[in-house]
Design an enzyme around this catalytic site. Sequence first.
Site, mmCIF file in Angstrom:
data_model
loop_
_atom_site.group_PDB
_atom_site.id
_atom_site.type_symbol
_atom_site.label_atom_id
_atom_site.label_comp_id
_atom_site.label_asym_id
_atom_site.label_seq_id
_atom_site.Cartn_x
_atom_site.Cartn_y
_atom_site.Cartn_z
ATOM 1 N N ALA A 134 28.137 4.601 62.996
ATOM 2 C CA ALA A 134 28.645 3.988 61.768
ATOM 3 C C ALA A 134 27.823 4.395 60.557
ATOM 4 O O ALA A 134 28.374 4.767 59.514
ATOM 5 C CB ALA A 134 28.647 2.465 61.912
ATOM 6 N N GLU A 135 26.497 4.321 60.674
ATOM 7 C CA GLU A 135 25.653 4.673 59.531
ATOM 8 C C GLU A 135 25.800 6.146 59.172
ATOM 9 O O GLU A 135 25.813 6.505 58.000
ATOM 10 C CB GLU A 135 24.191 4.337 59.806
ATOM 11 N N SER A 136 25.949 6.991 60.170
ATOM 12 C CA SER A 136 26.152 8.416 59.903
ATOM 13 C C SER A 136 27.437 8.644 59.120
ATOM 14 O O SER A 136 27.452 9.371 58.124
ATOM 15 C CB SER A 136 26.178 9.200 61.221
#
Length: 122
Positions: free
Chosen positions: A45-47
Site C-alpha cells: 500500500a505505501e509503495s
Amino acid sequence: MGELATKMGMEITELSAERAVGSIPVEGNRQPVGLLHGGAYVVLAESLGSMAANVHAGPGRFAVGIELSASHSRSATSGRVTGTCTAIHLGGTLTTHEIVLTDDEGRRCSTVRITNMIRERR
C-alpha cells in the site's frame, strides 16, 4: 520500486497520480502461522501511494510519507494480493490516497490510507 519491493516480488500494472495498481505474492511474504504478514499489506500500500504521489509531484519535486493507517479485515494464505490505490486529495503540498487490498477472489483484506507531503528538490 526499491529493494524491498523487489524482494517481495511486487509487480506494478498501472501508475498515475489518480490511480495505481500492483500486487505481491502471498508465498514468501507469510508470517509463521501461514498468513500474509500484515506488514506486507502495508509495504504494498505505501509503495503504491508513494509512487502515485511522486507522479503527482512532478519534475523538481518529490513526495514523502508523513502518515499511514491500516485496518486488516481478512487474511490471505495463498495466491496474490492486489492493491488498488485511489487519490482522495491531490494538492500542492499534500496528497492523500486510499489503497484497498484484495485477495484472488476479490475479497477485501486490508484498507490503508496514506498522506504524503510534497517537497522541492534541493
